[in-house]
Design an enzyme around this catalytic site. Sequence first.
Site, PDB file in Angstrom:
ATOM      1  N   HIS A 130      74.514  37.407 -68.863  1.00 22.02           N
ATOM      2  CA  HIS A 130      74.359  36.197 -68.057  1.00 22.02           C
ATOM      3  C   HIS A 130      75.546  35.253 -68.142  1.00 22.02           C
ATOM      4  O   HIS A 130      75.638  34.314 -67.349  1.00 22.02           O
ATOM      5  CB  HIS A 130      73.088  35.457 -68.467  1.00 22.02           C
ATOM      6  CG  HIS A 130      71.830  36.190 -68.132  1.00 22.02           C
ATOM      7  ND1 HIS A 130      71.434  36.426 -66.837  1.00 22.02           N
ATOM      8  CD2 HIS A 130      70.890  36.770 -68.923  1.00 22.02           C
ATOM      9  CE1 HIS A 130      70.289  37.101 -66.832  1.00 22.02           C
ATOM     10  NE2 HIS A 130      69.948  37.327 -68.099  1.00 22.02           N
ATOM     11  N   GLN A 152      66.501  45.765 -75.700  1.00 26.47           N
ATOM     12  CA  GLN A 152      65.646  44.679 -75.233  1.00 26.47           C
ATOM     13  C   GLN A 152      64.405  45.213 -74.533  1.00 26.47           C
ATOM     14  O   GLN A 152      64.495  46.037 -73.616  1.00 26.47           O
ATOM     15  CB  GLN A 152      66.419  43.774 -74.268  1.00 26.47           C
ATOM     16  CG  GLN A 152      67.325  42.783 -74.985  1.00 26.47           C
ATOM     17  CD  GLN A 152      67.733  41.658 -74.058  1.00 26.47           C
ATOM     18  OE1 GLN A 152      68.806  41.683 -73.486  1.00 26.47           O
ATOM     19  NE2 GLN A 152      66.868  40.665 -73.919  1.00 26.47           N
ATOM     20  N   GLU A 184      61.605  43.821 -72.225  1.00 28.56           N
ATOM     21  CA  GLU A 184      61.409  42.613 -71.424  1.00 28.56           C
ATOM     22  C   GLU A 184      60.702  42.905 -70.098  1.00 28.56           C
ATOM     23  O   GLU A 184      60.988  42.281 -69.078  1.00 28.56           O
ATOM     24  CB  GLU A 184      62.752  41.916 -71.180  1.00 28.56           C
ATOM     25  CG  GLU A 184      63.890  42.855 -70.809  1.00 28.56           C
ATOM     26  CD  GLU A 184      65.249  42.176 -70.848  1.00 28.56           C
ATOM     27  OE1 GLU A 184      65.314  40.928 -70.882  1.00 28.56           O
ATOM     28  OE2 GLU A 184      66.268  42.893 -70.840  1.00 28.56           O
ATOM     29  N   ASP A 211      62.210  37.400 -68.842  1.00 29.87           N
ATOM     30  CA  ASP A 211      62.095  38.519 -67.920  1.00 29.87           C
ATOM     31  C   ASP A 211      60.699  39.138 -67.973  1.00 29.87           C
ATOM     32  O   ASP A 211      60.190  39.637 -66.958  1.00 29.87           O
ATOM     33  CB  ASP A 211      63.153  39.580 -68.227  1.00 29.87           C
ATOM     34  CG  ASP A 211      64.494  39.226 -67.611  1.00 29.87           C
ATOM     35  OD1 ASP A 211      64.530  38.835 -66.439  1.00 29.87           O
ATOM     36  OD2 ASP A 211      65.515  39.332 -68.313  1.00 29.87           O
TER      37      ASP A 211
END
Length: 360
Positions: free
Chosen positions: A125, A227, A229, A255
């Site tokens: 990000h 991750q 998510e 998310d």
Amino acid sequence: MPALVYHQTSAASVRSSLPSNPEKPSKTPFLPSKSLFNFKPLNPTASTLTSIKPLRSTVSPSDLTPVDSSFIATSISSLTSKKSLKSLLQSGETLYGLFLLSFSPTLAEIAGLSGYDFVVVDMEHGPGGITEALHCLRVLAATETPAIIRLPDCCPVWAKKALDLGPQGIMFPMIDSPKMAKKAVSYCRFPPAGVRGSAHTVVRASKYGIDEGYLSNYEDELLIMCQVESEEGVENAKQIAAVDGVDCIQMGPLDLSASMGYLWDPGHKKVTTMMRAAEKAVLGSNPGNGCGAYLAGFAMPHDDPTDLKSRGYNMVSGAVDVGLFRRAAMEDVKNFKSSFTEGSDDDDGDSKEDEKYWSE
């Protein structure tokens, strides 16, 4: 090619060759004296060659000879004396870290000097790429703070370029199944165990080839994080944590809430219930024996760092650099402007209602 030999001539001799009456130029063109420039070919002779002495290096032994392995071992030991992330986790410590979204080396340095146990350089990000990440890794290394790189995508190209920088950890986003987790691990291993491209003799990860033990140690020292998510990821959390090579499961609450239809409400009961199920699955594994994974997570306004620690999280990220600066800047402006308002009934800014969720 003949060499040019220049013979020095006095200014007086040059002037003597010029016309005596400058007002009446001579019809004869000016021809410099032969003594001014005399071109002679240099024919190298034995005496000439023997007079040329080779340059002597001030370094002994020659730079072309291999460096003493005992010297290398001592140098590398001094550079890697601090415990790695994996060794700290194995010792049972709960680690507290920060996400670096700005890619600012200055903020990375401040974070390291402030005492965070790790800093995640967020390429998913954040606006930076490999070059910007490298600058941050260098300043974090100077403060002896372990760096983790979060990739923008789970693919071998991004993994290869990030791993060559030499972070202590690498984080793969959106891992929904054991199959994806196995692929992520393969991107971190050299053949035949994986598909990582090899340039270990010259990249920063091996200290540009100076660390002769890199190939023997890199698997033991690199922290591989996946991750979870999404709803699918939560359902497969136990199997993902059991994949050989996966060291840590990073929960992604924002998310996850979006995948469940609660983008604006990550604290919704259904989202937190799903989170607890994933946490239980990971915590039920046994990372100490190599058949499980550690648990890492983000703090949220409804779920602060101490809450995560109390539930057994091994790694807790309490803030993001952009969020910290935003809050400090807004509070600074608010304090200044409110000082000119008489009888202000504004609250003290402690209400969580005004807090904004920060991006994963």
